[in-house]
Design an enzyme around this catalytic site. Structure first.
Site, PDB file in Angstrom:
ATOM      1  N   CYS A   1      47.580  19.358 -20.172  1.00 13.78           N
ATOM      2  CA  CYS A   1      46.349  20.130 -19.965  1.00 13.78           C
ATOM      3  C   CYS A   1      46.187  21.169 -21.088  1.00 13.78           C
ATOM      4  O   CYS A   1      45.859  20.797 -22.209  1.00 13.78           O
ATOM      5  CB  CYS A   1      46.354  20.767 -18.568  1.00 13.78           C
ATOM      6  SG  CYS A   1      44.711  21.272 -18.022  1.00 13.78           S
TER       7      CYS A   1
ATOM      8  N   HIS B   1      47.323  15.982 -15.275  1.00 13.32           N
ATOM      9  CA  HIS B   1      48.618  16.538 -14.847  1.00 13.32           C
ATOM     10  C   HIS B   1      49.481  15.424 -14.261  1.00 13.32           C
ATOM     11  O   HIS B   1      49.444  15.172 -13.055  1.00 13.32           O
ATOM     12  CB  HIS B   1      48.399  17.626 -13.789  1.00 13.32           C
ATOM     13  CG  HIS B   1      47.816  18.888 -14.325  1.00 13.32           C
ATOM     14  ND1 HIS B   1      48.584  19.963 -14.700  1.00 13.32           N
ATOM     15  CD2 HIS B   1      46.522  19.245 -14.560  1.00 13.32           C
ATOM     16  CE1 HIS B   1      47.800  20.931 -15.143  1.00 13.32           C
ATOM     17  NE2 HIS B   1      46.547  20.517 -15.075  1.00 13.32           N
TER      18      HIS B   1
ATOM     19  N   GLU C   1      52.480  15.333 -13.551  1.00 13.30           N
ATOM     20  CA  GLU C   1      53.550  15.801 -12.649  1.00 13.30           C
ATOM     21  C   GLU C   1      53.197  15.655 -11.182  1.00 13.30           C
ATOM     22  O   GLU C   1      54.088  15.512 -10.331  1.00 13.30           O
ATOM     23  CB  GLU C   1      53.915  17.267 -12.946  1.00 13.30           C
ATOM     24  CG  GLU C   1      52.847  18.305 -12.625  1.00 13.30           C
ATOM     25  CD  GLU C   1      51.902  18.618 -13.776  1.00 13.30           C
ATOM     26  OE1 GLU C   1      51.308  19.706 -13.796  1.00 13.30           O
ATOM     27  OE2 GLU C   1      51.744  17.739 -14.662  1.00 13.30           O
TER      28      GLU C   1
END
Length: 560
Positions: free
Chosen positions: A398, A525, A527
């Site tokens: 990001c 993102h 994750e």
């Protein structure tokens, strides 16, 4: 629907989220389908506008919900896909009741906390509990509800009352209350103290809820004498007093609960013994124990804004853990405050500046996660430049991707004042711009949020190969700025490749630097979708590159 309610006493931060997730894991291992609800008693509509220092990271769901980080724990532990409705806040409840009041739905009645707010809470819980979250069509068997905060907090009172009414409404066979409390040890005496828990349970009982199980948090395992004392004064059978003491890693918590027959007590309370099977946690046990036995580690420099509170980057830390364990490594994360790398820091805090640079240079790879605001941006650019010029594996997420674009434009294209309009509205070279559909007046839920599709522009790129040579990937987003499409030509001519774009082709999603072993930026993102048994492709790529095994892995994956 069967409900398991988790409440907390004595102090906050006891790990109710991990306890709730672990109970879900054990019930799932017994062959039951499980869903989860997190109740946050704050007045915010969602977690989107809260500082990570205030409340830890904001977890993003597929549907764009910005929610409490505990929902991240639920998704990772239970391997489910939750919705924004699985996070209930005081703000959401009051907003819905006030909207109904404005429309005249209450037919002139005086709108009150009881019954209108409590009814709205009950209705919300019952409607959310039946939403399937595991890809199947029917509702789950059990809904695990975690009530945030501590029993006795003013803000959680309406929820306690609503849950009391719900327990009465659904009947004793469909409701199990587990109270998580702290058993402190006073340094001088060295004795496990039960009094705080006694007071906490007394308060809960005064509010009309009686715990069926007690889960005590402690540094060391609970003594039998402590259990007997808790049983006597808290009206809970000894076999229903569970203990979650400190463990080497949180994957042990479901195993601790299983070993204490927590599932039997819960299933008995919910009248599910005949329906459930003995818990099968073999894979989970292997995962927990393999992590304990890892000896080799890899050093990862995490350069960010919020490094003072590691919960700010909880999902990033978990994704690194998943990727490292998949490669039989332990993650050794070196936290670097981005501002410590800046030239100004060399004058004001020379020691911190020297330590930050030494730490960065000794790491095997560099990760710059997402964030908002201009503090530390110069330091992040210096970290990206260092990684780019010294062939150190780099992953920018990001803001971390945008940083790498700004740094590349300045250093390689020679655009000295290139910047993001977020940090310099007057920049002559705006390489990162505000998204056309974003709102400049409202903060909550106005970003590009949730799961969006990224199309690979070529199969001949590292990220496509890491994702299994797929043509596209669906990942979760949370941003309001993006790389300026007008400068893509200049950047690509200079050697930067934008290998992933959105469906319009104008939004840059993934960048790579082909001349570098691993220099990757992602606007999304990755994750948020990482799981213990299925690490995120980009995090796995970073760890493989850091250990010199990326090429061999990609060759093996592609059968060449």
């Amino acid at each position: 629907m069967k409900y398991v309610l988790i409440t907390g006493g004595v102090v906050s931060g006891l790990g109710k989220g991990v306890t709730a997730s672990s109970i879900g894991v054990v019930l799932k291992a017994c062959g039951l389908r499980v869903t989860s609800i997190k109740i946050d008693p704050y007045l915010n509509i969602d977690a989107g506008t809260m500082s990570p220092f205030e409340h830890g990271e904001v977890f993003v769901l597929d549907d764009g919900g910005e929610v409490d980080l505990d929902l991240g724990n639920y998704e990772r532990f239970l391997d489910v896909t939750l919705t924004k409705d699985n996070n209930i806040t005081t703000g959401k409840i009051y907003q819905s009741v006030l909207e109904k009041e404005r429309k005249g739905d209450y037919l002139g009645k005086t709108v009150q906390v009881v019954p209108h707010i409590t009814d709205a809470i009950k209705d919300r819980i019952e409607s959310v509990a039946v939403i399937p979250v595991d890809g199947k069509e029917d509702p789950a068997d059990v809904c695990v509800i975690e009530l945030g905060g501590t029993v006795g907090d003013i803000e959680s009172m309406p929820f306690i009352e609503a849950l009391r009414q719900l327990s009465f409404q659904v009947g004793p066979d469909n409701f199990c209350l587990i109270h998580v409390s702290l058993i402190p040890v006073l340094g001088v005496v060295g004795e496990q103290k039960t009094k705080p828990t006694q007071h906490s349970v007394r308060e809960l009982r005064a509010l009309g809820l009686t715990p069926h199980l007690l889960t005590s948090r402690s540094a060391e395992p609970l003594l039998e004498s402590t259990k007997e004392k808790l049983s006597k004064f808290c009206h809970v059978p000894v076999e229903n007093i569970l203990n979650i003491h400190d463990v080497p890693n949180i994957w042990h918590v479901p195993l601790l609960l299983r070993n204490q027959n927590a599932h039997h007590s819960i299933l008995q309370q919910l009248n599910l013994l005949s329906q459930a099977t003995p818990p099968d946690l073999q894979q989970w046990t292997e995962m927990a124990e393999s992590y304990d036995n890892l000896t080799e580690s890899v050093r990862i420099a995490m350069v960010g804004k919020y490094v003072g509170l590691t919960d700010s980057y909880l999902s990033v830390v978990k994704a690194l853990l998943h990727a490292c364990v998949a490669r039989s490594l332990k993650p050794s994360i070196d936290w670097i405050a981005a501002s410590d790398l800046e030239d100004d820091s060399a004058k004001s805090t020379p020691e911190a500046h020297a330590v930050a640079w030494k730490t960065l240079k000794s790491a095997a790879c560099v990760l710059v996660p997402g964030g908002f605001g201009d503090r530390g941006v110069k330091g992040m650019m210096l970290a990206a430049k260092y990684a780019r010029e010294n062939n150190v594996p780099y992953l920018g997420i990001c803001l971390g991707m945008q940083i790498s674009v700004i740094e590349f434009a300045r250093s390689v294209l020679g655009w000295e004042r290139a910047h993001s309009v977020e940090f310099d509205a007057q920049t002559p070279n705006p390489v990162v711009i505000f998204m056309p559909e974003g709102s400049r007046t409202h903060m909550g839920s106005t970003m590009r949020l949730g799961s969006r599709r990224t199309l690979f522009q070529t199969s001949d790129c590292i990220t496509s190969k890491l994702y299994g040579n797929s043509e596209y990937v669906d990942e979760r987003h949370r941003h309001r700025y993006e790389v300026n499409p007008d400068v893509i030509g200049n950047l690509e001519e200079a050697g930067l490749r934008f290998v992933g774009k959105d469906e319009s082709g104008k939004r840059m999603e993934i960048l790579e630097l082909p001349s570098h072993p691993f220099y990757v930026g992602a606007q999304f993102h990755p994750e948020f979708k990482s799981r213990p048994a299925r690490p995120s492709a980009l995090f796995l790529g970073l760890i493989l590159a850091a250990t010199g095994k990326l090429e061999a892995y990609i060759s093996r994956q592609n059968g060449s």
